[in-house]
Design a protein around this motif. Sequence first.
Motif, PDB file in Angstrom:
ATOM      1  N   VAL A 182     -79.282  68.142  33.687  1.00 17.36           N
ATOM      2  CA  VAL A 182     -77.819  68.098  33.611  1.00 17.36           C
ATOM      3  C   VAL A 182     -77.361  68.979  32.457  1.00 17.36           C
ATOM      4  N   ARG A 183     -76.142  69.460  32.566  1.00 20.62           N
ATOM      5  CA  ARG A 183     -75.559  70.328  31.545  1.00 20.62           C
ATOM      6  C   ARG A 183     -74.160  69.825  31.214  1.00 20.62           C
ATOM      7  N   GLY A 184     -73.858  69.826  29.889  1.00 21.88           N
ATOM      8  CA  GLY A 184     -72.548  69.380  29.459  1.00 21.88           C
ATOM      9  C   GLY A 184     -72.506  69.126  27.964  1.00 21.88           C
ATOM     10  N   PRO A 185     -71.326  68.824  27.433  1.00 18.46           N
ATOM     11  CA  PRO A 185     -71.182  68.662  25.977  1.00 18.46           C
ATOM     12  C   PRO A 185     -71.925  67.469  25.415  1.00 18.46           C
ATOM     13  N   LEU A 186     -72.120  66.406  26.202  1.00 15.68           N
ATOM     14  CA  LEU A 186     -72.786  65.210  25.683  1.00 15.68           C
ATOM     15  C   LEU A 186     -74.288  65.392  25.527  1.00 15.68           C
ATOM     16  N   CYS A 187     -74.865  66.381  26.201  1.00 16.45           N
ATOM     17  CA  CYS A 187     -76.319  66.571  26.159  1.00 16.45           C
ATOM     18  C   CYS A 187     -76.821  66.878  24.749  1.00 16.45           C
ATOM     19  N   GLY A 188     -76.000  67.530  23.944  1.00 13.30           N
ATOM     20  CA  GLY A 188     -76.413  67.845  22.586  1.00 13.30           C
ATOM     21  C   GLY A 188     -76.575  66.616  21.706  1.00 13.30           C
ATOM     22  N   GLN A 189     -76.009  65.461  22.119  1.00 15.38           N
ATOM     23  CA  GLN A 189     -76.142  64.233  21.357  1.00 15.38           C
ATOM     24  C   GLN A 189     -77.336  63.401  21.778  1.00 15.38           C
ATOM     25  N   PHE A 190     -77.988  63.778  22.868  1.00 17.48           N
ATOM     26  CA  PHE A 190     -79.150  63.024  23.325  1.00 17.48           C
ATOM     27  C   PHE A 190     -80.325  63.211  22.365  1.00 17.48           C
ATOM     28  N   ILE A 191     -81.204  62.217  22.307  1.00 19.76           N
ATOM     29  CA  ILE A 191     -82.435  62.255  21.523  1.00 19.76           C
ATOM     30  C   ILE A 191     -83.601  62.055  22.469  1.00 19.76           C
ATOM     31  N   VAL A 192     -84.670  62.799  22.273  1.00 18.52           N
ATOM     32  CA  VAL A 192     -85.836  62.716  23.148  1.00 18.52           C
ATOM     33  C   VAL A 192     -86.365  61.285  23.170  1.00 18.52           C
ATOM     34  N   ASN A 193     -86.627  60.780  24.360  1.00 18.18           N
ATOM     35  CA  ASN A 193     -87.108  59.423  24.628  1.00 18.18           C
ATOM     36  C   ASN A 193     -86.032  58.359  24.408  1.00 18.18           C
ATOM     37  N   GLU A 194     -84.793  58.777  24.289  1.00 18.55           N
ATOM     38  CA  GLU A 194     -83.693  57.823  24.271  1.00 18.55           C
ATOM     39  C   GLU A 194     -83.352  57.433  25.703  1.00 18.55           C
ATOM     40  N   PHE A 195     -82.891  56.207  25.880  1.00 21.55           N
ATOM     41  CA  PHE A 195     -82.527  55.735  27.203  1.00 21.55           C
ATOM     42  C   PHE A 195     -81.010  55.800  27.365  1.00 21.55           C
ATOM     43  N   VAL A 196     -80.577  56.315  28.502  1.00 22.43           N
ATOM     44  CA  VAL A 196     -79.155  56.405  28.816  1.00 22.43           C
ATOM     45  C   VAL A 196     -78.906  55.627  30.097  1.00 22.43           C
ATOM     46  N   TYR A 197     -77.723  55.059  30.214  1.00 23.68           N
ATOM     47  CA  TYR A 197     -77.410  54.308  31.428  1.00 23.68           C
ATOM     48  C   TYR A 197     -75.926  54.413  31.746  1.00 23.68           C
ATOM     49  N   TYR A 198     -75.636  54.354  33.008  1.00 20.77           N
ATOM     50  CA  TYR A 198     -74.270  54.377  33.522  1.00 20.77           C
ATOM     51  C   TYR A 198     -74.186  53.335  34.616  1.00 20.77           C
ATOM     52  N   GLU A 199     -73.268  52.387  34.481  1.00 17.11           N
ATOM     53  CA  GLU A 199     -73.200  51.277  35.423  1.00 17.11           C
ATOM     54  C   GLU A 199     -71.906  51.301  36.232  1.00 17.11           C
ATOM     55  N   GLY A 200     -71.418  52.510  36.501  1.00 14.18           N
ATOM     56  CA  GLY A 200     -70.197  52.644  37.270  1.00 14.18           C
ATOM     57  C   GLY A 200     -70.466  52.689  38.762  1.00 14.18           C
ATOM     58  N   GLU A 201     -69.684  53.529  39.430  1.00 14.59           N
ATOM     59  CA  GLU A 201     -69.803  53.619  40.891  1.00 14.59           C
ATOM     60  C   GLU A 201     -71.138  54.206  41.316  1.00 14.59           C
ATOM     61  N   MET A 202     -71.635  55.168  40.564  1.00 13.56           N
ATOM     62  CA  MET A 202     -72.954  55.751  40.847  1.00 13.56           C
ATOM     63  C   MET A 202     -73.881  55.444  39.665  1.00 13.56           C
ATOM     64  N   PRO A 203     -74.518  54.264  39.639  1.00 17.28           N
ATOM     65  CA  PRO A 203     -75.286  53.829  38.462  1.00 17.28           C
ATOM     66  C   PRO A 203     -76.504  54.711  38.219  1.00 17.28           C
ATOM     67  N   LEU A 204     -76.857  54.801  36.948  1.00 15.34           N
ATOM     68  CA  LEU A 204     -78.008  55.588  36.541  1.00 15.34           C
ATOM     69  C   LEU A 204     -78.676  54.929  35.342  1.00 15.34           C
ATOM     70  N   TYR A 205     -79.981  54.751  35.403  1.00 11.67           N
ATOM     71  CA  TYR A 205     -80.796  54.282  34.276  1.00 11.67           C
ATOM     72  C   TYR A 205     -81.896  55.316  34.109  1.00 11.67           C
ATOM     73  N   ALA A 206     -81.900  56.035  32.987  1.00 14.57           N
ATOM     74  CA  ALA A 206     -82.803  57.176  32.834  1.00 14.57           C
ATOM     75  C   ALA A 206     -83.287  57.294  31.393  1.00 14.57           C
ATOM     76  N   GLN A 207     -84.335  58.086  31.228  1.00 17.85           N
ATOM     77  CA  GLN A 207     -84.915  58.383  29.922  1.00 17.85           C
ATOM     78  C   GLN A 207     -84.797  59.872  29.648  1.00 17.85           C
ATOM     79  N   VAL A 208     -84.372  60.234  28.433  1.00 16.05           N
ATOM     80  CA  VAL A 208     -84.211  61.632  28.058  1.00 16.05           C
ATOM     81  C   VAL A 208     -85.593  62.232  27.809  1.00 16.05           C
ATOM     82  N   ARG A 209     -85.931  63.284  28.510  1.00 15.58           N
ATOM     83  CA  ARG A 209     -87.240  63.920  28.373  1.00 15.58           C
ATOM     84  C   ARG A 209     -87.183  65.233  27.608  1.00 15.58           C
ATOM     85  N   GLU A 210     -86.058  65.905  27.621  1.00 13.11           N
ATOM     86  CA  GLU A 210     -85.922  67.196  26.933  1.00 13.11           C
ATOM     87  C   GLU A 210     -84.460  67.417  26.601  1.00 13.11           C
TER      88      GLU A 210
END
Length: 593
Positions: free
Chosen positions: A317-345
């Motif tokens: 994914v590409r966007g302004p929030l990606c610069g705030q991610f940390i490797v091996n941090e977990f991100v989640y979105y529980e809206g209409e299209m839920p996502l539970y993922a781990q930052v790899r790069e």
Amino acid sequence: MPLPKPPSRPGDTLETTALAATPEESPVRAVPGPALDASIDAPRARGAKSRPVAAILSRSAGHASPEPGHTPAAAQATAPAAKAAPSPAARPAHEDKPATAPGKAAPAPARPATARARPKRLPVSQRKLFVLDTNVLLHDSSSLFRFAEHDVFLPMIVLEELDHQKKGMSEVARNARQVSRHLDQLIGTADLSKGVPLDTLGNTDALGSLHFQTRPTDTHLPLELPMGKADNVILGVVHGLCQENPKREVVLVSKDINMRLKARALGLPAEDYLNDHVLDDSDLLYDGVMPLPENFWNKHGKDIESWQQNGLTWYRVRGPLCGQFIVNEFVYYEGEMPLYAQVREVTGKSAVLSTLRDFSHAKNSVWGVTTRNREQNFALNLLMNPDIDFVSLLGQAGTGKTLLALASGLAQTFETKRYTEIIITRATVPVGDDIGFLPGTEEEKMLPWMGALEDNLEVLHQGAAGALGVSVNGNGSGQDWNKTPAMDLIRSRIKVKSMNFMRGRTFLNKFLIIDEAQNLTPKQMKTLVTRAGPGTKIVCLGNIAQIDTPYLTEGSSGLTYVVDRFKGWPHAGHITLQRGERSRLADYASDAL
């Protein structure tokens, strides 16, 4: 860890299957070394076209499961913007900006990357004069060199107290001897009346001078205090220095709260030694999880790429929030299209995410244990990943830290044979009065401290029997669960060790659990973590709200230290467990008491 290859033919469809039925992810373990590249190079699939995010998520929805007087600059950078920054004149030396932070060199003007200019010394009139109490030196033997461009003053009574504390094998005695060695090497043939440069021994960040009390101080305190006590003698020295240097800021630095209170009552400036504090506020501690905003897909769903590897779906994914991610941090979105993922790069404004294994499903249970909430599932994804060498779990009582660590250790020791045995150790700090010496061998002495181990083994009893193929008496006949064949086999692979005998050891292919790690100092934590050899995984468990060591705080605990220092390393992960799962009584007591 390399990313998967793209589809072999243009236009190949990336099909997904139910995560519960996928085989366990088993990436190749990378050999530790300085040459490891933390980034992940993900090739673009040949001929693969970017698809709308809704189409991609609809096809992969089944895969998603629910950095010691002195604060580091990195911690200050994360402070809330609502706090007003004090003026430079009002800030203590160890809370200055990075240019004056102790242990940090003052930043030079912009220059080429290949040129490194040495910071300039401040004029004497602009330097602060820090008078050190004995307890600061006994607490940190390198504290002499932690005051950046400012000067350090040692009263004669401090040297006398150091001499009294140098005998013995305790940490305090070792620090006293080390300070004496530093002083001996610094002094040499220097003229003590003019001060000794603190960078003589190679400490380039210490640009001030060391001064000793070479003559008596002719001063009288505003209040009558018994001068036979060392603390009052030091207060008299500080008062005399303030009178002799009216245009220079003189500050007493002490770890003793009562000493600082007396100094302020006498109108003398006094501060705590903060160089050992990783954070000012424990609420700023990295928790390993980031919730995604509601508009995440609107801003980051353009030109999204996806592919599969080992049953997991990967996204770029590409966007302004990606610069705030940390490797091996977990991100989640529980809206209409839920996502539970781990930052790899993380590369600039681009990031690679991967979905997770759903350990809440019975088919993915670990030694009979399934997760009950989102953070527990994140924790098991770290504990069961062979590419993660260091895991830290924080949480209040009853969140499942020990149970998850022990279950994952047993599964990877008996089922996958990844580790040869489990080693458990903990800081032996009593909650109440000490009961004295304990009889027996090393393991027998440690057993009373391992009540949590016994409790969790009892919970894992049924899962142990099923995994080992051993029958368990479940008809209520009263057979002792501790004497079953399954438990005998498990106990043969679990070793309880004391931290007193860890120095010099190297653990090969072990699963090392450090329980109650909040009671360890940063130096003790470094001693334990550096015991790891090839193939060893270290898991640190603790609750920084339950520190029993009298000289540690939430900001200076060794557990806080490793969480901050390992943040962003590609082979380490951290999760703060939020919800208790022990019982409704324990949950209510944690909140109400």
